[in-house]
Design a protein around this motif. Structure first.
Motif, short mmCIF file in Angstrom:
data_model
loop_
_atom_site.label_atom_id
_atom_site.label_comp_id
_atom_site.label_asym_id
_atom_site.label_seq_id
_atom_site.Cartn_x
_atom_site.Cartn_y
_atom_site.Cartn_z
N TRP A 2 0.82 -1.21 0.00
CA TRP A 2 0.00 0.00 0.00
C TRP A 2 0.86 1.26 0.00
CZ3 TRP A 2 -0.21 3.72 3.85
CH2 TRP A 2 0.42 3.40 5.07
N LYS A 5 1.61 3.46 -3.15
CA LYS A 5 0.62 4.43 -3.62
C LYS A 5 0.87 5.84 -3.07
CE LYS A 5 -2.94 0.84 -3.86
NZ LYS A 5 -2.75 0.62 -5.26
N ASN A 29 -5.88 7.36 2.41
CA ASN A 29 -6.37 7.06 1.06
C ASN A 29 -5.60 5.91 0.42
OD1 ASN A 29 -8.28 9.09 1.25
ND2 ASN A 29 -7.04 10.60 0.19
N ALA A 33 -7.26 2.34 -0.50
CA ALA A 33 -7.19 1.85 -1.88
C ALA A 33 -6.65 0.42 -1.92
CB ALA A 33 -6.33 2.78 -2.73
N ARG A 36 -9.27 -2.00 -0.58
CA ARG A 36 -10.31 -2.24 -1.57
C ARG A 36 -9.82 -3.18 -2.67
NH1 ARG A 36 -13.09 2.85 -3.69
NH2 ARG A 36 -14.57 1.29 -4.39
N GLU A 37 -8.59 -2.99 -3.11
CA GLU A 37 -8.01 -3.88 -4.12
C GLU A 37 -7.93 -5.31 -3.62
OE1 GLU A 37 -4.24 -2.27 -5.32
OE2 GLU A 37 -5.16 -0.53 -6.27
#
Length: 77
Positions: A2, A5, A29, A33, A36-37
């Motif tokens: 993560w 990102k 954020n 993200a 969620r992925e």
């Protein structure tokens, strides 16, 4: 990961335990993200879980940030 990102400045401050309060939003954020992925949102996780994970990580780095109720609400939107 993560952290891939994140913008370089946010990442560097995180690695050096020098994150700023303004870094909480991009950290959250990026974490959300990645969650969620990984399908975590379908397992019932929310952006608030990402925020809590970021705040706990920062606390472990010796960085405690007090958020107002408004700041907290804004971050989980």
């Amino acid at each position: 990961m993560w952290t891939d990102k994140l913008e370089s400045g946010v990442y560097e401050r995180l690695c050096n335990c020098r994150s700023r309060k303004s870094d909480i939003e991009p950290l959250t954020n990026a974490k959300w993200a990645a969650m969620r992925e990984a399908g975590k949102d379908k397992q019932g996780f929310t952006k608030e879980d990402a925020l809590v994970a970021v705040l706990e990580m920062l606390d472990c780095n010796g960085q405690c940030f007090d958020l107002t109720a408004d700041e907290y609400s804004e971050l989980i939107r």
